[in-house]
Design an enzyme around this catalytic site. Sequence first.
Site, mmCIF file in Angstrom:
data_model
loop_
_atom_site.group_PDB
_atom_site.id
_atom_site.type_symbol
_atom_site.label_atom_id
_atom_site.label_comp_id
_atom_site.label_asym_id
_atom_site.label_seq_id
_atom_site.Cartn_x
_atom_site.Cartn_y
_atom_site.Cartn_z
ATOM 1 N N GLU A 31 29.898 52.571 -27.186
ATOM 2 C CA GLU A 31 29.284 52.086 -25.939
ATOM 3 C C GLU A 31 27.772 52.261 -26.040
ATOM 4 O O GLU A 31 27.293 53.361 -26.291
ATOM 5 C CB GLU A 31 29.832 52.861 -24.735
ATOM 6 C CG GLU A 31 29.080 52.671 -23.432
ATOM 7 C CD GLU A 31 28.949 51.208 -23.029
ATOM 8 O OE1 GLU A 31 27.820 50.813 -22.650
ATOM 9 O OE2 GLU A 31 29.957 50.473 -23.098
ATOM 10 N N SER A 37 33.426 53.541 -18.179
ATOM 11 C CA SER A 37 34.446 53.337 -17.135
ATOM 12 C C SER A 37 33.872 53.402 -15.724
ATOM 13 O O SER A 37 34.312 54.170 -14.879
ATOM 14 C CB SER A 37 35.561 54.388 -17.287
ATOM 15 O OG SER A 37 36.168 54.289 -18.544
ATOM 16 N N CYS A 41 31.343 46.430 -9.787
ATOM 17 C CA CYS A 41 31.554 45.775 -8.488
ATOM 18 C C CYS A 41 31.050 46.641 -7.332
ATOM 19 O O CYS A 41 30.755 46.122 -6.245
ATOM 20 C CB CYS A 41 33.033 45.485 -8.279
ATOM 21 S SG CYS A 41 33.784 44.462 -9.555
ATOM 22 N N VAL A 78 27.256 48.231 -31.458
ATOM 23 C CA VAL A 78 27.761 47.468 -32.595
ATOM 24 C C VAL A 78 26.892 46.232 -32.746
ATOM 25 O O VAL A 78 26.740 45.444 -31.808
ATOM 26 C CB VAL A 78 29.229 47.077 -32.390
ATOM 27 C CG1 VAL A 78 29.706 46.171 -33.528
ATOM 28 C CG2 VAL A 78 30.107 48.328 -32.324
ATOM 29 N N ASN A 305 40.822 45.257 -16.328
ATOM 30 C CA ASN A 305 41.726 46.405 -16.435
ATOM 31 C C ASN A 305 43.122 45.980 -16.874
ATOM 32 O O ASN A 305 43.777 46.677 -17.660
ATOM 33 C CB ASN A 305 41.780 47.141 -15.090
ATOM 34 C CG ASN A 305 40.590 48.059 -14.892
ATOM 35 O OD1 ASN A 305 40.512 49.137 -15.468
ATOM 36 N ND2 ASN A 305 39.635 47.623 -14.085
ATOM 37 N N ARG A 442 51.566 24.720 7.591
ATOM 38 C CA ARG A 442 52.259 23.718 8.416
ATOM 39 C C ARG A 442 51.460 22.428 8.481
ATOM 40 O O ARG A 442 52.009 21.326 8.335
ATOM 41 C CB ARG A 442 52.479 24.265 9.838
ATOM 42 C CG ARG A 442 53.514 25.360 9.937
ATOM 43 C CD ARG A 442 53.610 25.887 11.364
ATOM 44 N NE ARG A 442 54.095 24.867 12.275
ATOM 45 C CZ ARG A 442 54.143 25.029 13.600
ATOM 46 N NH1 ARG A 442 53.709 26.162 14.142
ATOM 47 N NH2 ARG A 442 54.613 24.073 14.376
#
Length: 453
Positions: A31, A37, A41, A78, A305, A442
């Site tokens: 990371e 984690s 949001c 990475v 997730n 409806r």
Amino acid sequence: MVIGGDAAGMSAASQARRLRGPDELEIVAFERGHFSSFSACGIPYWVGGDVPERDRLIARTPEEHRARDIDLRMRTEVVEIDVEGARVRVRDVESGAESWTSYDKLVIATGARPIRPVLPGVDAPGVHGVQTLDDGQALLDTLSTTKGRRAVVVGAGYIGVEMAEALINRGYEVTVVNRGKEPMSTLDPDMGRLVHRAMAGMGITMVDDAEVTKVLTGDDGRVRAVATDDAEYPADVVVLGIGVRPETELAKAAGLPVGDHGGLLTDLSMRVRGHDDIWAGGDCVEVLDLVTGRERHIPLGTHANKHGQVIGSNVGGGYATFPGVVGTAVSKVCDLEIARTGLREKDARRAGLQYVTVTIESTSRAGYYPGAAPMTVKMLAERRTGRLLGVQIVGREGAGKRVDIAAVALTAGMTVEQMTVLDLGYAPPFSPVWDPILVAARKAATAVRSSAS
């Protein structure tokens, strides 16, 4: 090996660890940021003061992951994937040192990157994106030190409207500049117009059908305004809420397949197509739209997730699939709730579907019960078959989560006629005798019958 330490990546790592112990499966995760984690949001609600502190947005710290025998290496990026050699090149963000690490199975969970337009002045102090906890902290630092109280939000999608609310809560005068004709392009324009009116009624200055051409700065180099072709809007702080793109440059450079929307392409097991030992999930992938049968890019933590759970099960020796999505999302700005699932009119036209639409006005509770709030529901159904195609809702408290009824109906492939007899819960504090979703169903069923005659 996992690339990315947030929702999809660490869900995959955690699920694989549940199935296989450290003696059977070594798990290494990289990371590049400071946090693992976390809930992106939740950043607007932290900035706005509803969430009092940053750490409440962190579901699991690096230390907690390591305690579960997951070798999570923070501040490690990475920078290259060597598919043929089954290895990745990693760089220590702090020192710049690089090395190669081999893998047997690779999980790509690189997420999405905020769209940052190439504009004069866009990198000036006081201009902020909001994608990570570091971004949120930088914005809060600016808000706490800036003397002026004028904010401009660029973009009127989910991020834009949520950040407009956050800044209103902080006592700022807010202007939203939106390139679309109405806010919330995930809605049809007639429903977006309702959002425009409501936001304007909250004191937010709405500037639609306008594109920012440059960010203007003062003598101190800080932002002082944003400019469009027609006007300038004073700003002591600017928040970019234009949206995100899949973060797939690394994967594309490695020759992995991407779709029309720039996301990685996977099969139902979330395995990258054509590569037996590489999986991908989260905001960097495209997913199957169950309504149209086509691939879409929908960056949501709920999907990420679930992708991680599927990937972790398969990597850990189990079996799981991710069948697809119907495109459900819900948001709010102050007391206005905004929700959608399925197709908009232009989505249906693009897919070659013929459809009918209906729009109804109702209330969240029985009209005579205290606190009953208005809502508007728009429903799309396929001509002839009556299959539900999409639902959009704009209303006050109690409106937004009703979209879940429609999401289940879409997933089940129900017709609007079938929806009219759904056995939904009723009591005056919760809904009218006929729930607004059923009223719309409806009316849609009648429209379908009429279109067939």
